[in-house]
Design a protein around this motif. Sequence first.
Motif, PDB file in Angstrom:
ATOM      1  N   ALA A   1      13.088  44.777  50.771  1.00 50.96           N
ATOM      2  CA  ALA A   1      14.240  44.758  52.079  1.00 50.96           C
ATOM      3  C   ALA A   1      14.346  46.008  52.399  1.00 50.96           C
ATOM      4  O   ALA A   1      14.023  46.744  53.908  1.00 50.96           O
ATOM      5  CB  ALA A   1      15.164  44.745  51.205  1.00 50.96           C
ATOM      6  N   VAL A   2      13.377  47.404  51.974  1.00 50.05           N
ATOM      7  CA  VAL A   2      13.209  49.002  52.540  1.00 50.05           C
ATOM      8  C   VAL A   2      11.822  48.959  52.926  1.00 50.05           C
ATOM      9  O   VAL A   2      11.848  50.137  54.293  1.00 50.05           O
ATOM     10  CB  VAL A   2      13.064  49.838  51.256  1.00 50.05           C
ATOM     11  CG1 VAL A   2      12.543  51.526  51.880  1.00 50.05           C
ATOM     12  CG2 VAL A   2      14.743  49.972  50.808  1.00 50.05           C
ATOM     13  N   LEU A   3      11.122  48.188  52.775  1.00 46.07           N
ATOM     14  CA  LEU A   3       9.660  48.825  53.242  1.00 46.07           C
ATOM     15  C   LEU A   3       9.082  47.576  54.673  1.00 46.07           C
ATOM     16  O   LEU A   3       8.826  48.047  55.258  1.00 46.07           O
ATOM     17  CB  LEU A   3       8.165  48.353  52.722  1.00 46.07           C
ATOM     18  CG  LEU A   3       8.098  48.936  51.015  1.00 46.07           C
ATOM     19  CD1 LEU A   3       7.508  48.427  50.069  1.00 46.07           C
ATOM     20  CD2 LEU A   3       7.709  50.014  51.404  1.00 46.07           C
ATOM     21  N   ILE A   4       9.627  46.570  55.204  1.00 43.68           N
ATOM     22  CA  ILE A   4      10.660  46.151  55.447  1.00 43.68           C
ATOM     23  C   ILE A   4      10.049  46.992  57.303  1.00 43.68           C
ATOM     24  O   ILE A   4       9.355  46.814  57.895  1.00 43.68           O
ATOM     25  CB  ILE A   4      10.656  44.919  56.202  1.00 43.68           C
ATOM     26  CG1 ILE A   4      10.266  43.481  55.050  1.00 43.68           C
ATOM     27  CG2 ILE A   4      10.735  44.035  57.349  1.00 43.68           C
ATOM     28  CD1 ILE A   4      11.030  42.952  54.173  1.00 43.68           C
ATOM     29  N   PRO A   5      11.679  47.035  57.198  1.00 41.19           N
ATOM     30  CA  PRO A   5      11.824  48.354  59.108  1.00 41.19           C
ATOM     31  C   PRO A   5      10.534  49.608  58.830  1.00 41.19           C
ATOM     32  O   PRO A   5      10.762  49.802  59.495  1.00 41.19           O
ATOM     33  CB  PRO A   5      13.259  48.727  58.726  1.00 41.19           C
ATOM     34  CG  PRO A   5      13.746  48.198  57.466  1.00 41.19           C
ATOM     35  CD  PRO A   5      12.900  47.082  56.632  1.00 41.19           C
TER      36      PRO A   5
END
Length: 91
Positions: free
Chosen positions: A13-17
């Motif tokens: 979830a953190v890597l996406i944005p």
Amino acid sequence: MCRVLDNQMQRSAVLIPSNIAEGDGGINKDYLCFLYIARGSLRELKPSLLSEVSWFFIHLDHISESLYAIQNAVRLNQRHQKKQDNHSRET
């Protein structure tokens, strides 16, 4: 196992944005690469959430909104990838 899965989902979830932001403003081919990485992280979230349902008896209704958001984000990412890919072919 639950803690490992939670950590994996948090990282995805953190890597996406983060990947989208890192590639934004760069050379088109680099940005396209970051979009593909973000898409991989998005696709990694869905089976992780479904595993939570099957292993820990979480009701599907509790994560259906998250699954819907992931699906929409994947579609948006794919449209943006196509746009960037077409733009890089034109230049």
